[in-house]
Structure formats: C-alpha cells, structure tokens
Design a protein around this motif. Structure first.
Motif, PDB file in Angstrom:
ATOM      1  N   ASP A 212      -4.006  59.570  24.239  1.00 30.31           N
ATOM      2  CA  ASP A 212      -4.591  59.080  23.071  1.00 30.31           C
ATOM      3  C   ASP A 212      -5.455  58.004  23.642  1.00 30.31           C
ATOM      4  O   ASP A 212      -5.212  57.556  22.839  1.00 30.31           O
ATOM      5  CB  ASP A 212      -3.166  58.632  22.929  1.00 30.31           C
ATOM      6  CG  ASP A 212      -2.181  58.282  21.658  1.00 30.31           C
ATOM      7  OD1 ASP A 212      -3.499  58.501  20.650  1.00 30.31           O
ATOM      8  OD2 ASP A 212      -1.374  57.853  21.478  1.00 30.31           O
TER       9      ASP A 212
ATOM     10  N   HIS B  32      -5.042  58.635   7.353  1.00 27.56           N
ATOM     11  CA  HIS B  32      -4.002  57.859   7.734  1.00 27.56           C
ATOM     12  C   HIS B  32      -3.315  59.327   8.768  1.00 27.56           C
ATOM     13  O   HIS B  32      -3.129  60.480   8.453  1.00 27.56           O
ATOM     14  CB  HIS B  32      -2.962  57.952   7.437  1.00 27.56           C
ATOM     15  CG  HIS B  32      -3.114  56.358   6.551  1.00 27.56           C
ATOM     16  ND1 HIS B  32      -3.422  55.199   6.111  1.00 27.56           N
ATOM     17  CD2 HIS B  32      -3.984  56.766   5.140  1.00 27.56           C
ATOM     18  CE1 HIS B  32      -3.360  54.920   4.959  1.00 27.56           C
ATOM     19  NE2 HIS B  32      -4.154  55.728   4.311  1.00 27.56           N
ATOM     20  N   VAL B  75       2.745  56.209  16.732  1.00 29.08           N
ATOM     21  CA  VAL B  75       1.325  55.806  17.013  1.00 29.08           C
ATOM     22  C   VAL B  75       1.181  56.183  15.360  1.00 29.08           C
ATOM     23  O   VAL B  75       0.896  56.954  14.472  1.00 29.08           O
ATOM     24  CB  VAL B  75       1.000  56.471  17.769  1.00 29.08           C
ATOM     25  CG1 VAL B  75      -0.665  56.047  17.755  1.00 29.08           C
ATOM     26  CG2 VAL B  75       1.951  56.444  19.254  1.00 29.08           C
ATOM     27  N   TYR B  76       0.049  55.146  14.614  1.00 24.29           N
ATOM     28  CA  TYR B  76      -0.515  55.420  13.640  1.00 24.29           C
ATOM     29  C   TYR B  76      -1.525  54.983  14.275  1.00 24.29           C
ATOM     30  O   TYR B  76      -2.071  53.992  14.621  1.00 24.29           O
ATOM     31  CB  TYR B  76       0.385  54.114  12.613  1.00 24.29           C
ATOM     32  CG  TYR B  76      -0.777  53.899  11.515  1.00 24.29           C
ATOM     33  CD1 TYR B  76      -1.030  54.571  10.281  1.00 24.29           C
ATOM     34  CD2 TYR B  76      -1.989  52.893  10.581  1.00 24.29           C
ATOM     35  CE1 TYR B  76      -1.966  54.256   9.385  1.00 24.29           C
ATOM     36  CE2 TYR B  76      -2.811  52.777  10.225  1.00 24.29           C
ATOM     37  CZ  TYR B  76      -2.574  53.864   9.037  1.00 24.29           C
ATOM     38  OH  TYR B  76      -3.936  53.230   8.156  1.00 24.29           O
ATOM     39  N   SER B  77      -2.381  55.844  13.131  1.00 27.09           N
ATOM     40  CA  SER B  77      -4.460  55.833  12.871  1.00 27.09           C
ATOM     41  C   SER B  77      -4.526  55.986  11.770  1.00 27.09           C
ATOM     42  O   SER B  77      -3.819  56.620  11.348  1.00 27.09           O
ATOM     43  CB  SER B  77      -4.617  56.676  14.033  1.00 27.09           C
ATOM     44  OG  SER B  77      -4.120  57.473  15.265  1.00 27.09           O
ATOM     45  N   GLU B  79      -8.531  56.010   9.885  1.00 24.82           N
ATOM     46  CA  GLU B  79      -9.959  55.943  10.094  1.00 24.82           C
ATOM     47  C   GLU B  79     -10.343  55.495   8.871  1.00 24.82           C
ATOM     48  O   GLU B  79     -10.077  56.197   7.593  1.00 24.82           O
ATOM     49  CB  GLU B  79     -10.129  57.504  10.931  1.00 24.82           C
ATOM     50  CG  GLU B  79      -9.713  57.429  11.861  1.00 24.82           C
ATOM     51  CD  GLU B  79     -10.025  59.266  12.272  1.00 24.82           C
ATOM     52  OE1 GLU B  79     -10.859  59.986  11.529  1.00 24.82           O
ATOM     53  OE2 GLU B  79      -9.820  59.950  12.899  1.00 24.82           O
ATOM     54  N   SER B  85     -11.889  53.001  13.763  1.00 29.76           N
ATOM     55  CA  SER B  85     -10.555  53.312  13.527  1.00 29.76           C
ATOM     56  C   SER B  85      -9.455  52.231  13.809  1.00 29.76           C
ATOM     57  O   SER B  85      -9.822  51.283  14.514  1.00 29.76           O
ATOM     58  CB  SER B  85     -10.171  54.474  14.196  1.00 29.76           C
ATOM     59  OG  SER B  85     -10.294  54.335  15.633  1.00 29.76           O
ATOM     60  N   HIS B  87      -5.750  51.644  15.304  1.00 34.18           N
ATOM     61  CA  HIS B  87      -4.237  52.057  16.243  1.00 34.18           C
ATOM     62  C   HIS B  87      -3.279  51.165  16.105  1.00 34.18           C
ATOM     63  O   HIS B  87      -3.360  49.499  16.314  1.00 34.18           O
ATOM     64  CB  HIS B  87      -4.977  52.381  17.445  1.00 34.18           C
ATOM     65  CG  HIS B  87      -5.388  53.451  16.717  1.00 34.18           C
ATOM     66  ND1 HIS B  87      -5.390  54.446  16.810  1.00 34.18           N
ATOM     67  CD2 HIS B  87      -6.988  53.200  16.986  1.00 34.18           C
ATOM     68  CE1 HIS B  87      -6.852  55.616  17.419  1.00 34.18           C
ATOM     69  NE2 HIS B  87      -7.893  54.270  17.235  1.00 34.18           N
ATOM     70  N   GLN B 109     -11.128  49.597  16.513  1.00 36.61           N
ATOM     71  CA  GLN B 109     -11.349  50.510  18.003  1.00 36.61           C
ATOM     72  C   GLN B 109     -12.905  51.466  16.776  1.00 36.61           C
ATOM     73  O   GLN B 109     -12.638  51.772  16.005  1.00 36.61           O
ATOM     74  CB  GLN B 109     -11.055  52.591  18.217  1.00 36.61           C
ATOM     75  CG  GLN B 109     -11.205  52.074  19.137  1.00 36.61           C
ATOM     76  CD  GLN B 109     -10.936  53.528  19.701  1.00 36.61           C
ATOM     77  OE1 GLN B 109      -9.645  54.311  19.560  1.00 36.61           O
ATOM     78  NE2 GLN B 109     -10.982  54.139  21.598  1.00 36.61           N
ATOM     79  N   ARG B 124     -13.016  47.499  21.596  1.00 37.07           N
ATOM     80  CA  ARG B 124     -11.305  47.930  20.838  1.00 37.07           C
ATOM     81  C   ARG B 124     -11.430  46.100  20.965  1.00 37.07           C
ATOM     82  O   ARG B 124     -11.819  45.237  22.241  1.00 37.07           O
ATOM     83  CB  ARG B 124     -10.335  48.565  21.740  1.00 37.07           C
ATOM     84  CG  ARG B 124     -10.295  49.888  21.941  1.00 37.07           C
ATOM     85  CD  ARG B 124      -9.315  50.421  23.115  1.00 37.07           C
ATOM     86  NE  ARG B 124      -9.392  49.597  24.051  1.00 37.07           N
ATOM     87  CZ  ARG B 124      -7.858  49.966  24.942  1.00 37.07           C
ATOM     88  NH1 ARG B 124      -7.246  50.537  24.271  1.00 37.07           N
ATOM     89  NH2 ARG B 124      -8.367  49.336  25.911  1.00 37.07           N
ATOM     90  N   THR B 139       0.278  60.158  24.600  1.00 40.26           N
ATOM     91  CA  THR B 139       0.895  59.379  23.471  1.00 40.26           C
ATOM     92  C   THR B 139       1.601  57.707  23.384  1.00 40.26           C
ATOM     93  O   THR B 139       2.398  57.790  24.467  1.00 40.26           O
ATOM     94  CB  THR B 139       1.240  59.950  22.296  1.00 40.26           C
ATOM     95  OG1 THR B 139       0.968  61.403  21.821  1.00 40.26           O
ATOM     96  CG2 THR B 139       1.974  58.819  21.422  1.00 40.26           C
TER      97      THR B 139
END
Lengths: 214, 415
Positions: A212, B32, B75-77, B79, B85, B87, B109, B124, B139
C-alpha cells in the motif's frame, strides 16, 4: 567491419519474384539462439505493397512488462493490456514518444500512436522495478526472436533489405546488421560478438500483493 | 476531568476540519477504490494485564485466552489526476480490551512522473506515519511477516504519527543504467507533542494495535502528580513544528537501506491538563536485504531521547534515552512463510525523580508461520516470548523482572 560483427549465411535462394518467407537466427557468441531480440528489415525504397498491419500486445503481467522488448514496424500498432489485478501507470519520458497513462485491472489501451522511429524506454510509476522497451523501427517488417533465437517472417516482398537485430542489453560495438536481397525462401544467421548483458529482473524488493505504498 | 472535556471537544472539532476538507475533496475524485483487511484472531497470553489496559504488561492481550477482531481496516483511495490521489485509512478493533473504530491515516498524495534524468518528486500531506518501519508495508499498515510488530514499530503505531507535509525526491537509477535508487525525504509536522509519554511510562511493547486518531491511551497508575491518567498522543500544545529527514538507498533486486532523524521539536515546558509537550528525538536505521533461497533479512535500529520539564522550575520531570533493535529473517516457500525475529530494547531514565523510574531493559523473540490459501486469505500462527526488567513494576504489585508469552492464531483476509 560488418563481417567482423556478424557471420551470415544465405542457405537457399532460388530466383522467384514473389513474397517469400525469411528466417533470421540471432546467435550468442557460443552459437546458442538468443530469444527476445528485435529483428527488423529496413528497405531503401518504399514498399510497393504495405506489409499487413500487426497489432502487437504489450502486457503488464505479474508486475512486469511482457515482453520486455517489443518491436513494431511501419504499419503496426500497439495495444497495452493489463493482466494484473492492480493498476499500473505506464510512462515514457524520453525518446521519440513521451506519454503516460494509467491502466486498470483488465483494461486495454490502444490509444498510443507511435509514428516516430526510435527506442522507447517504458516504466511504471507505481512499480519502479518494471522496465520495458518498445522499438519503433522504420521498417516494413519487424518481429522478435523466439525461444530458439529465430525471427520468422512469413512473406517478404522481393527486394533489397538491411536486416537489423537490436536488444537493450546488446554490447556490440555497432549495429548488428547485414544487407540482404530477398528473392525466395531465405535463412540467415546474425551472431553476436559479445554476450548480452543480463536483463534487469522485473521484481520488487517487497514482493507482496496488497502493498500500500508505505 | 470535567474542565478537560470541552478543550478536548474543541480540539476534536479542530482536528476534524482538515479531514472534512479531505472528504470534500474526495467528491471531486475521478475514481474511487475501497479495499481493506480483516484479521480475526485467537490469542493466549501468559503474562499480566496488558499495556492497552493501562497496566505494565508488554503484550497486546491480557492474561488468558481471547478471541478478537484484531484489525478491521477500510482504505479509501480516490484519484484525481494521474499524479494526485487521496487516501483515507480507517481501522477498527474489537479485542475485549479497548474496542474502537476511527481514523489512523488520511492524506493527499502527489507522485510526479520522473524527469528526463530520472528525478521524481513525491509529496504527502495530512495525517501520516513517519517513514520508519521496514515491516508495515501492507494494506492499512499491516505486516506480511508477523502478527505483532517489532517493538520499534509497535511504538510508531502507538504514538508516533503526525499531521504534516512530507516531500521526497527520488533519483531512479535506471535512467542512467544504474541499479541504485536514492530517495531524500523531508517532513514538517505538528500534532504529536505528547509523543514519548507512552515510551516513558509503560515502555516498549509488542503489539499490533494502531492508535485511532481520537483515542486516549491509559497509563499505569504511577502516582506522580505530573503523570496523567491517559495520554493523548496527537495533541498540538506548543505550536512548534517538528521535522523528519530520511535518506533511502535501494539496490535493485538486492535490498534497501533507510536512515533518518526525527525531532518533534517539542517545548518540554508546555503542558495543558497534564498533557505535556515532550521533546522527542530519535535516529533510525533500517535494512531489508534479499538473501539466497528466498530469504529476506529485515532489521531496524532506533535510538533517541525525550525530555519533559516543569513549566515553573524547568526541572527535568522525565528525561530518558531509549533504543530498540530487531533482526528478522523471513523465508517464503510456495504458500508458506516462516519468520523469526529477535529484538532488544531499553529505556534509560536520566532524571533525578527516582519515584518515577522509567528504566527498562528487555528482549523478545517471535516465531511466526503464515500460510496463503489464495490471493485473499491467509492463516498465521505466532509465538512471542518477551522478558523484561522494569524496576517500576515492582512498586505496583508486579515482579520487576518477568517473562511473558503469547500464542496467536489468526485468519487474515485482504481485499
């Protein structure tokens, strides 16, 4: 000069004026076949009949470029295919084609146009160890050698060509090439004078799924 | 305590503002993704009540057997463009000791494309871990090697996190036919002034718990006026900015080495409601190296000091040196992974207050076996042994020197 770089032998060349098969074997100094080497045929004159357009696939598979080296000729196009279940971010920042695109799990991307001849070094901005090459050859015919070192062309229009072999890890002092007149079925050899350098292993230090970005 | 609550409430709201901004930003995201992790575990502990309970036990679980949801992470990402992105990492724990759910990280990020010469800029910004751990790579900061993190990273997970901006520049060797990449990183941060309190008052621990952003951490009842009941590790008290510098060298297909220096620049005389700003500094060195036969060597060393003083007399209330080091070997064969880790840790109390003795010395060993059923499902069995000497324990009904052991069996699903 060329004679020093490579040995070639035309084994069989009857006089017939129609498209003929051609096989080129790329050999290491110890005469074993070298796989994955680009072989293309440059023609001094425009081809009367365009070679059939190939669609060449560059896969992103197991977090690596497969194949490591791809070659396309004048009428060929490229499709990128992501066989992994993660996203890749393919880029080239130098050379004749500069591009970057993200390609998600299972996606294909055929949007990239490669019109300028040259060497395109590709990477993935998410997985730095991924490294691949696309050689855009100003050539009527192009392919890469198989596991025995053979590059096979089914039908070459008769004419004069320069047969060129290339790989990023070649350590030859100059181009590995020779002139050839194609009239009928031909087989020839191109032999390296130096062993090729080791191909960089496309593998990360942290070889896990679900990494990750830490 | 009643007077404390409004202050904390205001702080909580203040802390939420950047998060809400991040979430508002998420609505702009082009794409997403949600993934996560579930870790279900049975643990059997031979020891005393653990540190999560505010006692002196060094292990996550209290004495006896315990079923738990050891980690549940989402975990949400999101873009936006190729390079930007968002996170957001949430964790939940249902372990019968201190259940809870909340945020552990949330950041924007930026990862630029390399330049023509192979230089790449990354950044970040948000709620972040400092780049220290060599094992928490999966993760939601999980480790592929062991269930319990090494003492160094257990501490990072417990109280070394901040709100900050981290910028790094990487020189990718492949642009110049080199097998070596170098990354120089610098971070400026706030929101971690009490960092050092847990290390002083309960010492090094072996756990797999990441403190949730809103959590307070119970401390042993030490009986000194300056020791609060709980520590709130992510407070900003002195409005001073901390810094973290890192340098990483990566040799392709061989390994990587990470070195860094961290200084929270805390003003040790500042306190509010017994939450002190601690001047906490440390240097760290980590290595991950590939050995023959699919074996990896991972090792980390961390050494530093921390200081907390009286606002009026400038007397040193807590002044400690500390260090910890571990060496881990991990071998993968087909679906199996076997990992062994040994470590040593210490806290040296240098202040004159003998009734708050933070001295500590200990060793720990961990043996872990993991089996991969498929892409998502893993089973892991782990044994930990930890022997520590902490004189202050003797004043609170425990033996100063004790050995604790823990057996754990986990099923982990990554998705």
């Amino acid at each position: 000069m060329l004679a020093n770089l490579c040995r070639w032998s035309v084994l069989f060349m009857p006089l017939l004026c129609q498209a003929a098969p051609l096989s080129v074997r790329v050999m290491a100094p110890d005469a074993t076949g070298v796989s994955g080497v680009a072989v293309y045929l440059e023609s001094g004159v425009p081809m009367p009949v365009a070679a059939p357009r190939r669609t060449v696939e560059i896969q992103q598979k197991d977090k690596s470029f497969a194949p490591y080296l791809t070659v396309i000729g004048n009428n060929d196009k490229v499709v990128f295919t992501n066989r992994d279940d993660i996203t890749h971010h393919i880029y080239s920042v130098n050379g004749p084609a500069r591009f970057s695109f993200k390609i998600r799990e299972g996606e294909e991307n055929a949007d990239q146009q490669f019109n300028q001849p040259g060497i395109i070094a590709m990477g993935c901005n998410i997985h730095d160890w991924m490294s691949g090459y696309l050689l855009v050859a100003d050539a009527a015919y192009a392919t890469t050698t198989d596991s025995d070192g053979w590059a096979r062309f089914d039908a070459i229009e008769p004419g004069d060509y320069r047969v060129v072999a290339w790989h990023p890890q070649m350590r030859e002092p100059g181009p590995l090439s020779l002139q050839l007149t194609v009239q009928d079925r031909s087989e020839l050899n191109l032999q390296l004078t130096q062993p090729m350098a080791e191909i960089p292993r496309q593998k990360g230090i942290d070889d896990f799924d679900f990494l990750d970005g830490y | 305590m009643k007077a404390v609550l409004p202050v904390r409430a205001v702080r909580s709201v203040k802390a939420l503002v950047p998060l809400l901004l991040l979430l508002a930003t998420a609505t702009q995201a082009a794409e997403h993704q949600v993934h996560g992790l579930l870790d279900l575990r049975y643990s059997r502990t031979d020891g005393i009540a653990g540190y999560l309970d505010g006692d002196y036990g060094k292990l996550r679980y209290d004495n006896g057997g315990q079923w738990s949801q050891a980690q549940g992470a989402l975990v949400y990402s999101g873009e936006f463009a190729y390079n930007l992105s968002l996170h957001v990492i949430g964790n939940s724990y249902s372990d019968g000791v201190r259940d809870g759910a909340g945020l552990t990280e949330a950041y924007l990020q930026y990862r630029g494309l390399p330049s023509q010469t192979g230089l790449r800029l990354e950044a970040r910004a948000g709620l972040l871990y400092p780049t220290v751990s060599m094992e928490n790579v999966l993760t939601a900061w999980a480790s592929p090697y062991t269930l319990d993190y090494a003492t160094i990273n257990s501490w990072i997970g417990e109280e070394v996190r901040h709100q900050g901006v981290e910028v790094s520049v990487t020189r990718l060797g492949k642009f110049s036919d080199s097998d070596h990449d170098f990354t120089l990183g610098a971070a400026l941060f706030r929101g971690n002034d009490p960092t050092g309190a847990m290390l002083a008052w309960h010492g090094w621990v072996l756990g797999s718990r990441q403190t949730l952003q809103q959590e307070t951490l119970p401390l042993p009842d030490i009986g000194e006026w300056f020791v609060p009941e709980v520590s709130e590790p992510f407070l900003e008290l002195d409005e001073r900015i901390g810094a973290h510098l890192t340098l990483q060298w990566q040799w392709h297909n061989r390994g990587r080495v990470l070195a860094g220096h961290y200084d929270n620049h805390g003003d040790p005389r500042v306190a509010e409601n017994l939450q002190w700003a601690w001047r906490t500094r440390f240097s760290h060195l980590g290595i991950k190296w590939q050995l023959p036969a699919q074996t990896e060597l991972i090792a980390q060393y961390l050494q530093g000091d921390t200081l907390m003083q009286s606002a009026y007399t400038e007397e040193d209330l807590v002044k400690n040196d500390y260090h910890s080091a571990y060496l881990m070997l991990s071998k993968q064969f087909q679906r199996h992974r076997l990992t062994a880790r040994v470590e040593e840790f210490a806290v040296v109390d240098n202040d004159a207050i003998t009734t708050d003795n933070n001295d500590e010395y200990g060793k720990a060993s961990t043996l872990s076996y993991g089996y991969r059923f498929d892409h998502h499902w893993f089973a892991q069995a782990e044994y930990s042994w930890l022997r520590s000497d902490r004189p202050s324990r003797g004043m609170h009904g425990h033996r100063p020197t004790m050995t604790e052991q823990q057996w754990q069996l986990a099923v982990r699903c990554f998705f």
